[in-house]
Scaffold this motif. Sequence first.
Motif, PDB file in Angstrom:
ATOM      1  N   PRO A   1       0.798  -1.257   0.055  1.00 59.43           N
ATOM      2  CA  PRO A   1       0.076   0.150   0.128  1.00 59.43           C
ATOM      3  C   PRO A   1       0.885   1.247   0.058  1.00 59.43           C
ATOM      4  CG  PRO A   1      -0.033  -0.955   2.075  1.00 59.43           C
ATOM      5  CD  PRO A   1       0.746  -1.849   1.330  1.00 59.43           C
ATOM      6  N   VAL A   2       0.748   1.859  -1.107  1.00 60.25           N
ATOM      7  CA  VAL A   2       1.496   3.269  -1.061  1.00 60.25           C
ATOM      8  C   VAL A   2       1.095   4.402  -0.281  1.00 60.25           C
ATOM      9  CG1 VAL A   2       1.878   5.260  -2.626  1.00 60.25           C
ATOM     10  CG2 VAL A   2       1.746   2.914  -3.620  1.00 60.25           C
ATOM     11  N   GLY A   3       2.240   4.917   0.557  1.00 56.21           N
ATOM     12  CA  GLY A   3       1.893   5.949   1.750  1.00 56.21           C
ATOM     13  C   GLY A   3       1.973   5.190   3.079  1.00 56.21           C
ATOM     14  N   ALA A   4       2.001   3.693   2.827  1.00 55.82           N
ATOM     15  CA  ALA A   4       1.846   3.135   4.397  1.00 55.82           C
ATOM     16  C   ALA A   4       3.369   3.151   5.129  1.00 55.82           C
ATOM     17  CB  ALA A   4       1.422   1.736   4.388  1.00 55.82           C
ATOM     18  N   ASP A   5       3.087   3.412   6.515  1.00 59.15           N
ATOM     19  CA  ASP A   5       4.552   3.512   7.095  1.00 59.15           C
ATOM     20  C   ASP A   5       5.190   2.005   6.949  1.00 59.15           C
ATOM     21  OD1 ASP A   5       6.027   2.845   9.946  1.00 59.15           O
ATOM     22  OD2 ASP A   5       5.853   4.926   9.714  1.00 59.15           O
ATOM     23  N   LEU A   6       6.451   2.320   6.296  1.00 56.92           N
ATOM     24  CA  LEU A   6       7.160   1.106   6.115  1.00 56.92           C
ATOM     25  C   LEU A   6       7.319   0.211   7.331  1.00 56.92           C
ATOM     26  CD1 LEU A   6       8.753  -0.323   3.897  1.00 56.92           C
ATOM     27  CD2 LEU A   6      10.874   0.739   4.819  1.00 56.92           C
ATOM     28  N   ARG A   7       7.703   0.876   8.530  1.00 54.23           N
ATOM     29  CA  ARG A   7       7.957   0.115   9.635  1.00 54.23           C
ATOM     30  C   ARG A   7       6.571  -0.878  10.071  1.00 54.23           C
ATOM     31  NH1 ARG A   7      11.660  -0.307  13.625  1.00 54.23           N
ATOM     32  NH2 ARG A   7      12.838   1.433  12.748  1.00 54.23           N
ATOM     33  N   ASP A   8       5.643  -0.215   9.905  1.00 50.76           N
ATOM     34  CA  ASP A   8       4.288  -0.889  10.238  1.00 50.76           C
ATOM     35  C   ASP A   8       4.146  -2.242   9.329  1.00 50.76           C
ATOM     36  OD1 ASP A   8       3.927   0.676  12.422  1.00 50.76           O
ATOM     37  OD2 ASP A   8       2.583   1.943  11.609  1.00 50.76           O
ATOM     38  N   PHE A   9       4.401  -1.777   7.969  1.00 50.91           N
ATOM     39  CA  PHE A   9       4.020  -2.624   6.943  1.00 50.91           C
ATOM     40  C   PHE A   9       5.034  -4.038   6.869  1.00 50.91           C
ATOM     41  CE2 PHE A   9       4.961  -3.925   2.417  1.00 50.91           C
ATOM     42  CZ  PHE A   9       3.910  -4.468   2.035  1.00 50.91           C
ATOM     43  N   LEU A  10       6.161  -3.591   6.998  1.00 50.28           N
ATOM     44  CA  LEU A  10       6.926  -4.780   7.111  1.00 50.28           C
ATOM     45  C   LEU A  10       7.408  -5.285   8.652  1.00 50.28           C
ATOM     46  CD1 LEU A  10       9.936  -3.777   4.696  1.00 50.28           C
ATOM     47  CD2 LEU A  10       8.011  -5.255   4.262  1.00 50.28           C
TER      48      LEU A  10
END
Length: 796
Positions: free
Chosen positions: A145-154
């Motif tokens: 998802p574009v714009g999602a916080d990378l730390r949360d996404f991964l």
Amino acid sequence: MKFSEKWLRELVNPATDTQGIADQITMAGLEVDEVLPVAGQFSGVVVGEILSAERHPNADKLQVCQVSDGSEQFQVVCGAPNARAGLKTAFAKVGAVLSTPDGGDFKIKKAKLRQIESFGMLCADDELGISDDHGGIMELAANAPVGADLRDFLQLDDFVIDVDLTPNRGDCLSIAGLAREVGVLNKAAVSYVDVEPVTPTIDDTFPITLEDSEGCPRYQGRVIRNVNMSAETPQWMVQKLQRCGVRSIDPVVDVTNYVLLELGQPLHAFDLAKLSGGIVVRKAKPAEKLTLLDGNEVELNDKTLIIADAEKAVAMAGIFGGAETGVTEDTKDIFLECAYFNPITIAGRARSYGLHTDASHRYERGVDWQLQGRATERATQLLLDIVGGEAGPVAEAVAEDSLPTASTVTLRQSKVNQVLAFAMPADEIEEILTRLGMIVEQGAEGEWTVQVPSYRFDISIEIDLIEELARVYGYNNLPVKVPTAELNMIAHDESKVTLKSVRNQLVGRGYQEAITYSFIEKGLAAQFDDKHEAKALANPISAEMAVMRTSIWPGLVKALQYNQNRQQPRVRLFETGQRFLPEGDELIQENVVAGLVCGPRQAEGWSADTAVVDFYDLKSDVETLLELGGCAEQFSFVSERHVALHPGQSAAIQRNGKTVGYMGALHPELVKSLGLTGPVFLFEIVQAVLLDGELPRFNNLSKFPESRRDLALLVDENVAFADIRNLALQKGGEFLKAATLFDVYQGKGVEPGQKSIALGLTWQHPSRTLNDEEINEVIDFVVSALKNEYGATLRE
């Protein structure tokens, strides 16, 4: 084994932090080597999408990218070779904060690169502390998802915990096993993965034959057709594999690796089209070859268990798959393998080929022999979800007689209390064992019958269960008590001399201890002992070691010969050991102390005496040994022949008239036949006699003066001084303290065949001074006795 804390917490989530979990499992015997975050500290990094990427007008290796964060578009200058339109990657916006390798941090600011403005940074893995990869910017899944916080996404707020397991804890080589352990330690519920049997949609099977059922008691296989090898492994699976130290390869291999990490059961997938006939589990044929998945070819030995089809070997069982039948991007149908291999069959085989794999690591330590069905269904379920396809029924070949059996152990409350040094409540014992997965049944009073689960190979006896109780209860919670025991002092007989004292005495006099063989050559044994026929060995090592020694001398003489052949002229050796004396049908093993001296009396030096040792040097050494027991007066040296000794320089050592040893010069014929440089002097004494002493007794010292008289006596040259001394002491009265020889003379003034002996006699009374009349009277009595017994006369 490395594992992700987040993955662990999906199964069990104790109310403790990361370090708390690490400390808990370390104290429980699963030592934690390292705890590391999966990513560095950063903020302000989101999932960005590159909308376009054009070459920088002023630099060949830079690109000007238009990057979207889902709501805005930013111009970013990037030098990564993989930057391209449509790629979703990590985008650090202006204001983002990244950590530096030295522990600091830096803030992303608006910059100008070669006259082109850049509003942010596209990040590589190493720039975010995720890995050491700097080959290009991070490539995220297309559905990120574009714009999602990378730390949360991964899910980067995670830690990798590296556990160093002992070989007996193979049950913890999986997330499920570690979760079970953490659940037990925290009394927390564990949510194991729900595995439902997959309903077959096709009837296809592949035949399985167990030729070596002892090495492989159970083998399961399942045909899955029409798989889609172009499918991508889900991001969540890739992340979990990576955090456990396993790289993503393809969806089929990733699933088998995932189940291995999740449940602890190794699996393997074959390309079904490349198999022929059926699966055969057998030992390799001599010189049979197999090309492994890593491209290396190995020549198999006949002790290696392999998986084969009707034509060839296709895998090393429990170790490594073969390249020829491996899954590739062109694979349409697979054969999923899941087996139980006997740990003894697999142990050491991988190392013998220079290999070490995750599968061999687990099989060598023991895999749960009841886990194969669950692992097969779990892997099938994941494969159908990811690569699709149609699954056939599970085919199984099993040899029930060769499978392990569940252990049953009796546990006693009294033994628990004794070992742990406190009374652990019975209900707590039952609770701990039950949480460990054991079935506990009450037996006799104070006893339990415990059935051990199939995954615990290391529990077989009562003390193993007690160790589990201590481990789970907490070693740091066990009471600290000083051990107490009633120790009865062992009475030490002070009249006894220790063998150590004998050794120290000889070492102090310059001897070195030797250890020689108890077996010697038959002819040599006869040369040193003509009274005993040495016991022959039934299966001698060689002719030179054919009989058991009846004396230690042959071994010491051989050692002397060895040293003299290497230019060692001065040799002093001793040995304490057994000699073997045949008496009828019995063989008496008698401990003796023996010694040998040869060469110069003193070590070479500018002030040293160059004279060689003689009979009396050896005699003085022996006398120091006889004096250790405080009863030297009981010993005497009597002239006596011995087959191995010089006829004129040999003596029997007697104690109270009984022969207990011999000493003297080695017979000249033996010196010559053995090629020795002589003279050589030896002694041998029964050890028990040396160690049997007497307790010293104290006598008050007299404060009155001694009275001494010297006598010069003419006696026959064959009369021994010891006889004269003994008679003088016997006739000299109770106050005679000493009889000392201080001169012997033969020559002018003394008739041939006679000798002159100078004898010093010393008297001392404990309570008064002796007068001359008393002394003269005793002297006359001594002289008269010597004259009557030995014909001694006073020399004028």
